[in-house]
Design a protein around this motif. Sequence first.
Motif, PDB file in Angstrom:
ATOM      1  N   ILE A   7      21.191   5.735 -30.813  1.00  0.00           N
ATOM      2  CA  ILE A   7      21.930   6.133 -31.310  1.00  0.00           C
ATOM      3  C   ILE A   7      23.237   5.824 -31.886  1.00  0.00           C
ATOM      4  O   ILE A   7      23.575   6.330 -32.854  1.00  0.00           O
ATOM      5  CB  ILE A   7      21.322   7.677 -31.183  1.00  0.00           C
ATOM      6  CG1 ILE A   7      20.043   7.640 -31.338  1.00  0.00           C
ATOM      7  CG2 ILE A   7      21.893   8.986 -32.163  1.00  0.00           C
ATOM      8  CD1 ILE A   7      19.075   7.786 -32.294  1.00  0.00           C
TER       9      ILE A   7
ATOM     10  N   GLY B  43      25.081  11.284 -35.411  1.00  0.00           N
ATOM     11  CA  GLY B  43      25.510  11.771 -33.935  1.00  0.00           C
ATOM     12  C   GLY B  43      26.145  12.713 -33.683  1.00  0.00           C
ATOM     13  O   GLY B  43      26.309  12.311 -33.107  1.00  0.00           O
TER      14      GLY B  43
ATOM     15  N   TYR C 162      22.000  14.009 -21.713  1.00  0.00           N
ATOM     16  CA  TYR C 162      21.528  13.339 -21.454  1.00  0.00           C
ATOM     17  C   TYR C 162      22.959  12.738 -20.769  1.00  0.00           C
ATOM     18  O   TYR C 162      24.032  13.044 -21.098  1.00  0.00           O
ATOM     19  CB  TYR C 162      21.678  12.909 -22.151  1.00  0.00           C
ATOM     20  CG  TYR C 162      20.574  13.402 -23.661  1.00  0.00           C
ATOM     21  CD1 TYR C 162      18.554  13.215 -23.358  1.00  0.00           C
ATOM     22  CD2 TYR C 162      20.657  14.457 -24.311  1.00  0.00           C
ATOM     23  CE1 TYR C 162      17.825  14.114 -23.949  1.00  0.00           C
ATOM     24  CE2 TYR C 162      19.804  15.050 -25.174  1.00  0.00           C
ATOM     25  CZ  TYR C 162      18.132  14.991 -24.880  1.00  0.00           C
ATOM     26  OH  TYR C 162      17.683  15.457 -25.999  1.00  0.00           O
TER      27      TYR C 162
ATOM     28  N   ARG D 295      26.090  17.184 -27.145  1.00  0.00           N
ATOM     29  CA  ARG D 295      25.139  17.071 -26.295  1.00  0.00           C
ATOM     30  C   ARG D 295      25.224  16.014 -24.942  1.00  0.00           C
ATOM     31  O   ARG D 295      24.957  16.405 -23.989  1.00  0.00           O
ATOM     32  CB  ARG D 295      23.804  16.560 -27.240  1.00  0.00           C
ATOM     33  CG  ARG D 295      23.234  17.818 -27.488  1.00  0.00           C
ATOM     34  CD  ARG D 295      21.773  17.128 -28.488  1.00  0.00           C
ATOM     35  NE  ARG D 295      21.218  17.310 -29.401  1.00  0.00           N
ATOM     36  CZ  ARG D 295      20.930  17.051 -30.419  1.00  0.00           C
ATOM     37  NH1 ARG D 295      20.429  16.336 -30.546  1.00  0.00           N
ATOM     38  NH2 ARG D 295      20.591  18.165 -31.632  1.00  0.00           N
TER      39      ARG D 295
ATOM     40  N   GLU E 100      15.330   7.087 -27.101  1.00  0.00           N
ATOM     41  CA  GLU E 100      14.476   6.738 -26.918  1.00  0.00           C
ATOM     42  C   GLU E 100      14.536   5.631 -26.613  1.00  0.00           C
ATOM     43  O   GLU E 100      15.742   4.718 -26.661  1.00  0.00           O
ATOM     44  CB  GLU E 100      13.218   6.410 -27.846  1.00  0.00           C
ATOM     45  CG  GLU E 100      12.897   8.308 -28.352  1.00  0.00           C
ATOM     46  CD  GLU E 100      12.494   7.982 -29.421  1.00  0.00           C
ATOM     47  OE1 GLU E 100      12.672   7.351 -30.547  1.00  0.00           O
ATOM     48  OE2 GLU E 100      12.191   9.647 -30.073  1.00  0.00           O
TER      49      GLU E 100
ATOM     50  N   ARG F 111      16.420   3.279 -29.530  1.00  0.00           N
ATOM     51  CA  ARG F 111      15.958   3.375 -30.338  1.00  0.00           C
ATOM     52  C   ARG F 111      17.488   3.243 -30.010  1.00  0.00           C
ATOM     53  O   ARG F 111      17.826   4.318 -29.696  1.00  0.00           O
ATOM     54  CB  ARG F 111      15.130   4.119 -31.749  1.00  0.00           C
ATOM     55  CG  ARG F 111      16.061   5.090 -33.092  1.00  0.00           C
ATOM     56  CD  ARG F 111      15.332   5.706 -33.410  1.00  0.00           C
ATOM     57  NE  ARG F 111      15.784   5.958 -34.869  1.00  0.00           N
ATOM     58  CZ  ARG F 111      15.719   7.103 -35.434  1.00  0.00           C
ATOM     59  NH1 ARG F 111      15.423   7.951 -34.052  1.00  0.00           N
ATOM     60  NH2 ARG F 111      17.619   7.649 -36.149  1.00  0.00           N
TER      61      ARG F 111
ATOM     62  N   HIS G  99      30.205  19.750 -41.601  1.00  0.00           N
ATOM     63  CA  HIS G  99      29.734  19.239 -42.836  1.00  0.00           C
ATOM     64  C   HIS G  99      29.965  19.563 -44.222  1.00  0.00           C
ATOM     65  O   HIS G  99      30.763  18.743 -45.051  1.00  0.00           O
ATOM     66  CB  HIS G  99      28.186  20.077 -42.986  1.00  0.00           C
ATOM     67  CG  HIS G  99      27.162  20.022 -41.950  1.00  0.00           C
ATOM     68  ND1 HIS G  99      27.043  20.836 -40.992  1.00  0.00           N
ATOM     69  CD2 HIS G  99      26.549  18.991 -41.710  1.00  0.00           C
ATOM     70  CE1 HIS G  99      26.696  20.088 -39.623  1.00  0.00           C
ATOM     71  NE2 HIS G  99      25.741  18.581 -40.674  1.00  0.00           N
TER      72      HIS G  99
ATOM     73  N   SER H 195      26.023  15.307 -33.608  1.00  0.00           N
ATOM     74  CA  SER H 195      25.744  16.384 -32.513  1.00  0.00           C
ATOM     75  C   SER H 195      24.953  15.839 -31.180  1.00  0.00           C
ATOM     76  O   SER H 195      25.274  16.294 -30.397  1.00  0.00           O
ATOM     77  CB  SER H 195      24.503  17.947 -33.239  1.00  0.00           C
ATOM     78  OG  SER H 195      24.528  18.046 -33.934  1.00  0.00           O
ATOM     79  N   THR H 196      25.042  14.787 -31.398  1.00  0.00           N
ATOM     80  CA  THR H 196      24.256  13.779 -30.390  1.00  0.00           C
ATOM     81  C   THR H 196      26.251  13.835 -29.596  1.00  0.00           C
ATOM     82  O   THR H 196      25.784  14.233 -28.291  1.00  0.00           O
ATOM     83  CB  THR H 196      23.925  12.608 -30.380  1.00  0.00           C
ATOM     84  OG1 THR H 196      22.463  12.921 -32.124  1.00  0.00           O
ATOM     85  CG2 THR H 196      23.586  12.406 -29.336  1.00  0.00           C
TER      86      THR H 196
ATOM     87  N   PRO I  29      27.410  11.435 -42.941  1.00  0.00           N
ATOM     88  CA  PRO I  29      26.753  11.318 -43.184  1.00  0.00           C
ATOM     89  C   PRO I  29      25.364  12.246 -42.190  1.00  0.00           C
ATOM     90  O   PRO I  29      25.280  11.795 -40.894  1.00  0.00           O
ATOM     91  CB  PRO I  29      25.824   9.969 -43.453  1.00  0.00           C
ATOM     92  CG  PRO I  29      27.082   9.277 -43.723  1.00  0.00           C
ATOM     93  CD  PRO I  29      27.966  10.396 -43.100  1.00  0.00           C
ATOM     94  N   SER I  30      24.336  12.082 -43.028  1.00  0.00           N
ATOM     95  CA  SER I  30      22.991  13.163 -41.263  1.00  0.00           C
ATOM     96  C   SER I  30      23.063  12.523 -40.789  1.00  0.00           C
ATOM     97  O   SER I  30      22.101  10.930 -41.607  1.00  0.00           O
ATOM     98  CB  SER I  30      22.077  14.489 -42.840  1.00  0.00           C
ATOM     99  OG  SER I  30      21.353  14.643 -41.660  1.00  0.00           O
ATOM    100  N   GLY I  31      22.672  12.823 -39.766  1.00  0.00           N
ATOM    101  CA  GLY I  31      21.954  11.736 -38.487  1.00  0.00           C
ATOM    102  C   GLY I  31      23.102  10.362 -38.347  1.00  0.00           C
ATOM    103  O   GLY I  31      22.579   9.883 -37.589  1.00  0.00           O
TER     104      GLY I  31
HETATM  105  P1  ATP Z   1      23.309  16.256 -38.990  1.00  0.00           P
HETATM  106  O1  ATP Z   1      24.001  16.254 -39.426  1.00  0.00           O
HETATM  107  O2  ATP Z   1      22.200  15.836 -39.823  1.00  0.00           O
HETATM  108  O3  ATP Z   1      23.490  17.570 -37.834  1.00  0.00           O
HETATM  109  P2  ATP Z   1      24.311  14.852 -36.924  1.00  0.00           P
HETATM  110  O4  ATP Z   1      25.121  13.989 -37.267  1.00  0.00           O
HETATM  111  O5  ATP Z   1      24.428  15.604 -35.961  1.00  0.00           O
HETATM  112  O6  ATP Z   1      23.173  14.999 -38.320  1.00  0.00           O
HETATM  113  P3  ATP Z   1      21.889  14.023 -34.208  1.00  0.00           P
HETATM  114  O7  ATP Z   1      21.725  15.509 -34.666  1.00  0.00           O
HETATM  115  O8  ATP Z   1      23.323  13.527 -33.497  1.00  0.00           O
HETATM  116  O9  ATP Z   1      22.864  13.194 -36.137  1.00  0.00           O
HETATM  117  O10 ATP Z   1      20.984  12.721 -35.112  1.00  0.00           O
HETATM  118  C1  ATP Z   1      21.343  12.093 -34.608  1.00  0.00           C
HETATM  119  C2  ATP Z   1      20.031  10.517 -34.287  1.00  0.00           C
HETATM  120  O11 ATP Z   1      19.513  10.789 -33.420  1.00  0.00           O
HETATM  121  C3  ATP Z   1      19.024  10.928 -35.948  1.00  0.00           C
HETATM  122  O12 ATP Z   1      18.559   9.776 -35.960  1.00  0.00           O
HETATM  123  C4  ATP Z   1      18.165  11.620 -35.219  1.00  0.00           C
HETATM  124  O13 ATP Z   1      16.312  11.789 -35.785  1.00  0.00           O
HETATM  125  C5  ATP Z   1      18.285  11.584 -33.822  1.00  0.00           C
HETATM  126  N1  ATP Z   1      17.757  12.304 -32.735  1.00  0.00           N
HETATM  127  C6  ATP Z   1      18.036  13.626 -32.771  1.00  0.00           C
HETATM  128  N2  ATP Z   1      18.120  14.725 -31.309  1.00  0.00           N
HETATM  129  C7  ATP Z   1      17.405  13.458 -30.861  1.00  0.00           C
HETATM  130  C8  ATP Z   1      16.301  13.825 -30.111  1.00  0.00           C
HETATM  131  N3  ATP Z   1      15.926  15.011 -28.968  1.00  0.00           N
HETATM  132  N4  ATP Z   1      14.902  12.710 -29.731  1.00  0.00           N
HETATM  133  C9  ATP Z   1      14.553  11.591 -30.848  1.00  0.00           C
HETATM  134  N5  ATP Z   1      16.013  11.450 -31.769  1.00  0.00           N
HETATM  135  C10 ATP Z   1      16.241  12.451 -32.376  1.00  0.00           C
END
Ligand code: ATP
Length: 300
Positions: A69, A92, A104, A98, A64, A67, A247, A94-95, A88-90
């Motif tokens: 990331i 980035g 994206y 993607r 968005e 925000r 993880h 998995s981003t 840590p979770s969140g």
């Molecule tokens: P985990 O270890 O929990 O899988 P991660 O490190 O892979 O976490 P991501 O899934 O990359 O984290 O997410 C990073 C941030 O982007 C998080 O704050 C998440 O809420 C946000 N986010 C992920 N997917 C989307 C989306 N489709 N739309 C908006 N925000 C998103």
Amino acid sequence: LTQLFRPLDMLGWVYRTIRQGLIDMADMFRLMDTPVEVEDRPGAPALVVRRPVVTFDNVDFGYEEDRQILHKLSFEAPAGATVALVGPSGAGKSTIGRLLFRFYDPSAGRILIDGQDIREVTQASLRAHIGIVPQDSVLFNDTLGYNIAYGRDDATAEQIERAARDAAVLPLVELLPQGFDTEVGERGLKLSGGEKQRVAIARTLLKDPPILLLDEATSALDSRTEQDILATLKRVSADRTTIAIAHRLSTIADADIINVMDAGRIVESGSHFDLLRRDGLYAEMWNRQLSEETEVLAAE
Ligand code: ATP
């Protein structure tokens, strides 16, 4: 009317995506949740990979507008190396996967494969070069053979068998009276989490991509199955450039480079021993996981 057309548009897109042989990504990216944001540039050439080097160069990204990331994220996965992303979770992790698949585009910076900006090449050619072994593999309601050969209509019986052997699916197949013709999925044979993951590995082997994206299962497999799968993945990733999202740190301790992420930035980078010596976030995560595992063992 828009309400009617939007689902139809989505269906059309899903159909095209399936036709392109991309359904194996569905598990990881939850197909229906992924907006159609990215289009091929008119006349875009195909990606040509001689040395599968993956480069993130100062990448900014947010789902968005308000925000962000990922913040000026840079790292390289050298050809044939295994690069882990932990944190840590969140953070980035998995981003990054993607973006590499170009679901994206970054808002700033570039992602390169073998020196080519992935925005400049066709998505089909980009995705043909990347294999994914997702966290939770979903199978089609079809035969085991179909599930392994999916996306490779031209695969011969020998190639399917070799992929099944390399992914350690063959012992299972040999127990089944109908072998590769056994129906699996909802209406057929139910496979365990570990078996499904092996089928996904076999499918990836058949695709034979130079770049692998591994998304470690968070769902617990029993530890013996996990060790088996890890050993299989290690063989599969040996000659390929591998980006492993992990993880549990124990699964990536021998990666060539470990990138530790926190809140959309790489905060530490190095080998397992480099990072332990540094005594920062990685060392803290490692010690915490070690003591958790010791507690579990003590409780058993
Ligand atoms: P985990 O270890 O929990 O899988 P991660 O490190 O892979 O976490 P991501 O899934 O990359 O984290 O997410 C990073 C941030 O982007 C998080 O704050 C998440 O809420 C946000 N986010 C992920 N997917 C989307 C989306 N489709 N739309 C908006 N925000 C998103």
